[in-house]
Enzyme design. Structure first.
Site, mmCIF file in Angstrom:
data_model
loop_
_atom_site.group_PDB
_atom_site.id
_atom_site.type_symbol
_atom_site.label_atom_id
_atom_site.label_comp_id
_atom_site.label_asym_id
_atom_site.label_seq_id
_atom_site.Cartn_x
_atom_site.Cartn_y
_atom_site.Cartn_z
ATOM 1 N N HIS A 115 45.422 41.520 25.470
ATOM 2 C CA HIS A 115 44.558 41.838 26.868
ATOM 3 C C HIS A 115 44.205 43.351 27.442
ATOM 4 C CE1 HIS A 115 45.587 41.261 31.424
ATOM 5 N NE2 HIS A 115 45.986 42.221 31.507
ATOM 6 N N CYS A 138 42.219 50.294 41.815
ATOM 7 C CA CYS A 138 41.743 49.658 42.935
ATOM 8 C C CYS A 138 42.524 48.324 42.439
ATOM 9 C CB CYS A 138 40.924 50.556 43.722
ATOM 10 S SG CYS A 138 39.158 50.044 43.018
#
Length: 330
Positions: A97, A50
């Site tokens: 990352h 989400c």
């Protein structure tokens, strides 16, 4: 070929754009298959939650812009709308990352543990669709070991940083075992559902859900094997409750001092913990004056949350150092 991470997240894109670029279960397999058949891509993993959509892939140098074009075309989102929100990391920066994401260092809630499970699922989905090459395999296995190390060596995920979690943490501190405690949940909204999940994960099996409409409460009760009652039945069931957690939209208090006083007499003054998450309050403040009744409000919990967020920030410094060390070594 070079490692590339490309995506959008809660920091760069609105929820509307994140919805447009999400890879739901109905789209994921097709997307992985298209990437696998793409001559510019060797291997790929798609992470879609989400709060973020990210593609990790082994891609030809000339394929970077083509990958952005593919993402735009796949979701029928114009490049003009998509590109301002995209970030792109290459090689060492892409490794770092992914590790930061997996450790919860890039999450909306710092240190949240759910993201690691989501990354593992993304990797599993990619493997099922034959999209994982040797470099992807090595990268993700290393990332999982780094995330485990961060969880082992730091307390970044050890403190309650949601009001619902803080409520359960408080209950655990006061009662030795939630498995032996009866909990009355007042309300059936998202916050109470989250509370119920935390309670269940801590072994609580005796749950009563009180709500204005039984229909709304039934769905929640079925998930956790709870008993359902109406708000008017609270006085009859309150004496059973060791813990009361309330979160409704009622403009007036639902549980008053007299009601709790009567329940405590029936309980022969066994202690009762009452946690009022609602604004306006569901439980009269005078309840806190009663012996054997321990009342906490949302403000009390928020102070716990704020303190724990600061503690997570301290732990994040050590976690970032681990990620820097491990990503540089890969």
């Amino acid at each position: 070929m070079s490692l590339l991470a490309i995506g959008i997240n809660h920091n760069t894109a609105s929820v509307e754009l994140r919805e447009k670029v999400a890879f739901g279960p109905d789209k994921l397999a097709k997307a992985l298959q298209e990437l696998e058949s793409n001559s510019n891509v060797n291997g790929s993993v798609i992470l879609s939650t989400c709060n973020r959509t990210e593609i990790y892939c082994d891609v030809k140098a000339s394929g970077k812009s083509k990958l952005i074009d593919w993402l735009s075309l796949f979701h029928q989102v114009s490049p003009e709308e998509l590109k301002p929100s995209l970030y792109l990391h290459e090689e060492q920066a892409a490794i770092r990352h992914l590790m930061r994401v997996s450790c919860g260092l890039d999450s909306l809630v710092l240190g949240e543990p759910q993201i690691l499970g989501q990354v593992k699922q993304a990797y599993s989905d990619a493997r099922e669709n034959a999209a994982v090459d040797t470099s992807m395999e090595k990268l993700f296995q290393k990332t999982f070991s780094v995330a485990k190390r961060v969880r082992t060596e730091t307390e970044i995920g050890g403190s309650a940083v949601s009001v619902a979690y803080a409520a359960c943490t408080l209950a655990k501190q006061i009662f030795e075992s939630l498995a032996e405690s009866t909990v009355l949940l007042v309300g059936a909204g998202e916050t109470i559902e989250l509370v119920a999940k935390h309670l269940a994960s801590n072994g609580c099996t005796k749950i009563i859900v009180a709500n204005r409409t039984r229909e709304r409460a039934m769905g929640l009760a079925q998930q956790f094997g709870a008993e359902v009652i109406g708000l008017t039945e609270i006085p009859d069931h309150l004496p059973k409750a060791d813990i009361v957690i309330s979160s409704t939209a009622s403009p007036l208090p639902i549980i008053g001092k007299g009601m709790v006083e009567t329940a405590l007499k029936v309980r022969k003054h066994q202690p009762m913990l009452l946690i009022d998450i609602a604004v306006p309050r569901d439980i009269e403040s005078q309840v806190g004056e009663l012996n054997d009744a321990y009342l906490y409000t949302v403000d009390d919990l928020q102070s716990i949350v704020d303190s724990n967020i600061e503690q997570r920030k301290v732990e994040a410094i050590q976690a970032e150092a681990i990620v820097s060390e491990e990503s540089a070594a890969l």
